[in-house]
Structure formats: C-alpha cells, structure tokens
Design a protein around this motif. Sequence first.
Motif, PDB file in Angstrom:
ATOM      1  N   PHE A 114       0.857  -1.180   0.000  1.00 55.09           N
ATOM      2  CA  PHE A 114       0.000   0.000   0.000  1.00 55.09           C
ATOM      3  C   PHE A 114       0.894   1.231   0.000  1.00 55.09           C
ATOM      4  CE2 PHE A 114      -2.092  -3.351   2.510  1.00 55.09           C
ATOM      5  CZ  PHE A 114      -3.181  -3.616   1.679  1.00 55.09           C
ATOM      6  N   ASP A 115       0.347   2.351  -0.469  1.00 53.24           N
ATOM      7  CA  ASP A 115       1.135   3.581  -0.564  1.00 53.24           C
ATOM      8  C   ASP A 115       1.151   4.365   0.744  1.00 53.24           C
ATOM      9  OD1 ASP A 115       1.742   3.440  -3.463  1.00 53.24           O
ATOM     10  OD2 ASP A 115      -0.442   3.589  -3.638  1.00 53.24           O
ATOM     11  N   ILE A 116       0.033   4.327   1.476  1.00 54.15           N
ATOM     12  CA  ILE A 116      -0.111   5.098   2.714  1.00 54.15           C
ATOM     13  C   ILE A 116      -0.917   4.258   3.696  1.00 54.15           C
ATOM     14  CG2 ILE A 116      -0.995   7.226   3.779  1.00 54.15           C
ATOM     15  CD1 ILE A 116      -0.848   8.575   1.057  1.00 54.15           C
ATOM     16  N   GLY A 117      -0.585   4.362   4.977  1.00 53.81           N
ATOM     17  CA  GLY A 117      -1.384   3.756   6.033  1.00 53.81           C
ATOM     18  C   GLY A 117      -1.881   4.814   6.985  1.00 53.81           C
ATOM     19  N   MET A 118      -3.138   4.653   7.449  1.00 53.44           N
ATOM     20  CA  MET A 118      -3.693   5.602   8.416  1.00 53.44           C
ATOM     21  C   MET A 118      -4.587   4.846   9.399  1.00 53.44           C
ATOM     22  SD  MET A 118      -6.645   7.660   6.246  1.00 53.44           S
ATOM     23  CE  MET A 118      -8.275   6.904   6.046  1.00 53.44           C
ATOM     24  N   THR A 119      -4.282   4.999  10.662  1.00 53.05           N
ATOM     25  CA  THR A 119      -5.157   4.453  11.701  1.00 53.05           C
ATOM     26  C   THR A 119      -4.721   4.964  13.066  1.00 53.05           C
ATOM     27  OG1 THR A 119      -6.210   2.435  12.565  1.00 53.05           O
ATOM     28  CG2 THR A 119      -3.877   2.288  11.994  1.00 53.05           C
ATOM     29  N   GLY A 120      -4.481   6.276  13.155  1.00 54.44           N
ATOM     30  CA  GLY A 120      -4.027   6.844  14.420  1.00 54.44           C
ATOM     31  C   GLY A 120      -2.705   6.235  14.842  1.00 54.44           C
ATOM     32  N   ILE A 121      -1.725   6.195  13.942  1.00 58.66           N
ATOM     33  CA  ILE A 121      -0.467   5.491  14.185  1.00 58.66           C
ATOM     34  C   ILE A 121       0.512   6.425  14.894  1.00 58.66           C
ATOM     35  CG2 ILE A 121       1.435   4.224  13.150  1.00 58.66           C
ATOM     36  CD1 ILE A 121      -0.449   3.666  10.765  1.00 58.66           C
ATOM     37  N   THR A 122       0.938   6.021  16.080  1.00 61.65           N
ATOM     38  CA  THR A 122       1.883   6.818  16.848  1.00 61.65           C
ATOM     39  C   THR A 122       3.255   6.816  16.178  1.00 61.65           C
ATOM     40  OG1 THR A 122       0.726   6.222  18.879  1.00 61.65           O
ATOM     41  CG2 THR A 122       2.943   7.113  19.110  1.00 61.65           C
ATOM     42  N   ILE A 123       3.843   7.997  16.077  1.00 57.31           N
ATOM     43  CA  ILE A 123       5.179   8.128  15.500  1.00 57.31           C
ATOM     44  C   ILE A 123       6.194   7.665  16.544  1.00 57.31           C
ATOM     45  CG2 ILE A 123       6.868   9.750  14.572  1.00 57.31           C
ATOM     46  CD1 ILE A 123       4.486  11.480  13.660  1.00 57.31           C
ATOM     47  N   ARG A 124       6.890   6.568  16.233  1.00 56.39           N
ATOM     48  CA  ARG A 124       7.872   5.996  17.153  1.00 56.39           C
ATOM     49  C   ARG A 124       9.125   5.617  16.391  1.00 56.39           C
ATOM     50  NH1 ARG A 124       4.884   1.442  20.647  1.00 56.39           N
ATOM     51  NH2 ARG A 124       6.701   0.358  19.780  1.00 56.39           N
ATOM     52  N   ASP A 125      10.275   5.714  17.101  1.00 52.98           N
ATOM     53  CA  ASP A 125      11.545   5.439  16.443  1.00 52.98           C
ATOM     54  C   ASP A 125      11.638   3.998  15.956  1.00 52.98           C
ATOM     55  OD1 ASP A 125      12.411   8.028  16.767  1.00 52.98           O
ATOM     56  OD2 ASP A 125      13.556   7.612  18.596  1.00 52.98           O
ATOM     57  N   ASP A 126      11.115   3.042  16.733  1.00 48.61           N
ATOM     58  CA  ASP A 126      11.217   1.649  16.281  1.00 48.61           C
ATOM     59  C   ASP A 126      10.420   1.422  15.010  1.00 48.61           C
ATOM     60  OD1 ASP A 126       8.843   2.025  17.757  1.00 48.61           O
ATOM     61  OD2 ASP A 126       8.736  -0.079  18.334  1.00 48.61           O
ATOM     62  N   ARG A 127       9.286   2.085  14.865  1.00 51.41           N
ATOM     63  CA  ARG A 127       8.498   1.943  13.650  1.00 51.41           C
ATOM     64  C   ARG A 127       9.166   2.623  12.455  1.00 51.41           C
ATOM     65  NH1 ARG A 127       2.760   3.092  16.778  1.00 51.41           N
ATOM     66  NH2 ARG A 127       2.629   1.016  17.745  1.00 51.41           N
ATOM     67  N   LYS A 128       9.960   3.646  12.718  1.00 49.86           N
ATOM     68  CA  LYS A 128      10.673   4.325  11.637  1.00 49.86           C
ATOM     69  C   LYS A 128      11.691   3.413  10.964  1.00 49.86           C
ATOM     70  CE  LYS A 128      10.244   9.029  13.471  1.00 49.86           C
ATOM     71  NZ  LYS A 128      10.981  10.191  14.021  1.00 49.86           N
ATOM     72  N   GLU A 129      12.036   2.318  11.606  1.00 49.47           N
ATOM     73  CA  GLU A 129      12.940   1.360  10.974  1.00 49.47           C
ATOM     74  C   GLU A 129      12.251   0.610   9.841  1.00 49.47           C
ATOM     75  OE1 GLU A 129      14.448  -1.173  14.011  1.00 49.47           O
ATOM     76  OE2 GLU A 129      15.370   0.461  15.144  1.00 49.47           O
ATOM     77  N   ALA A 130      10.915   0.544   9.896  1.00 47.68           N
ATOM     78  CA  ALA A 130      10.154  -0.216   8.888  1.00 47.68           C
ATOM     79  C   ALA A 130       9.444   0.674   7.885  1.00 47.68           C
ATOM     80  CB  ALA A 130       9.129  -1.115   9.580  1.00 47.68           C
TER      81      ALA A 130
END
Length: 258
Positions: A86-102
């Motif tokens: 998918f091009d974009i995901g949205m579901t109230g996703i918290t910005i976190r450093d560990d997620r920035k790895e993916a």
Amino acid sequence: MRLPLLAAALLAAAPALADLPDLGGRAVTVVTENAYPPLQFIDASGAAVGWEYDAMTAIAKRLHLTVSYEHSSWDAMIPAVSAGQFDIGMTGITIRDDRKEAVDFSRPYMRSEMVMLVRGDESRFSDAASFAANPDLLMAAQPGTTPFYVGVYDVLDGNEANPRIRMFETFGAGVAALRAGDVDLVLTDGTAGEGYVAASEGALKIVGEKLGTEDFGFIFPKGSDLVAPVDAAIAEMQADGTLAALTKKWFLDYKLGE
C-alpha cells in the motif's frame, strides 16, 4: 465534550508554506483499519468515515491524487506498508523510532494524551497505581500498540506476557469487553477515549492523570516520494485552519452511533 489536547491539532506553528506539487491524478492506495473512532470507522449506515478520511480527501484534492482504500488489521498494517503493498497507512499510528525502521512517517497531524478508560461505575481504582496494586483487575490491549506498551511499562510490571493484559484484535473489541465486565481498563489516547465516553451515556468514564503524549502520522514505504508532498499539504492544512475545522466536526459536533 471538551476539546481534547490533540483536537487543538496544530501541534506547533506551521512552517512557511511553499506551492504544493501537482501530482497529476496519481493513483494512491491507502490502507486503514476502520476501527478507531472518530479517526476512521464504519458508521451506522455502513459508510467508512472519520477525521482521517476527511483529512486524506483534503490532501488528495490539494495534491491532485486519486485515492482508493483498502482494509487491514492493525497487526498486518505496518508490515504491509513496509513491503510496499500500500502507498499510505492511516489508523491513528503513533510516530515511534522503532516503527521508523520499517516505514517512513509524515509530519505529525495530531497530538493526543494517553488516558485510562473505565466503566462509569468503577470505584475500585482511580489511577494507574491503584489499578496495578489490585491483582484481580484486567486490562485490554492490542498487541504492538502504544497503549499495550504503556500498560506494560508505565502501569504494570514491565512483563509483556503479564496475564493481566487480555489481547484483542481491535480497539473496539477491547472497549466492548470493558463494557461487558470482562476487563476493567482500556488504555487509549484521548482521541478514541473521549469519543467513546461521549457516546456511552454514562457507561464509560476517564480516570486518573494523563499517561503521556503521542503524535500521530501517516505511514509510507521507506523512501516513498509521497512523504514530502503529503507533509506540505498537512502544513498548509494546519496553517489555513482545515485541521482545526475537521477536529471540531469529529470531536465536538459528531456523536458516535448517530
């Protein structure tokens, strides 16, 4: 219902605006969970609606995108976006450093505070400490979410396998279990918490102090060339009052269940 912290929604002064790019009708697929009111959910008529849908519509109009939507469970969403499904995901996703790895994140479009959602007649505990002190009390959570980690490390004992945490596939299922008496606490940001309290006619309430703040962002595959245009559109929408108007619509004027 009072305006939540996140509903102030401008986060900080927007930077000076540049002309937005024209993406020429580019087709973009956005994936969402449709389980997190009032950000995105299925209303009584069966329509997919919410703050994030309206925001994405405004972004698409400004950038000249052609948007289609797909549904995913929460636990599959970040891996699917990371893999480029998918091009974009949205579901109230918290910005976190560990997620920035993916995945890559947009600039924050909303800020929220974590709150404790309980039944309206709850009297056995009134804050995180008194909840933790009673071993009979149970908490609902979705695995891998910010509320799960806050519950583990800020409320309980740091054990991610603590049997006092009952896992649910969706946030709404956890709230339903709370209302049914199967669990005693749902941790959530003020976004969903205040919406559910307002719609509950006294069946739910928020107790205790705030447990911290979190910023929400849209997610993209790593290196996506959509991040910069979407960031520019968000900045423009912060500056011209569009995000504030959406927040008023969904957090003050809209009544869940109507």
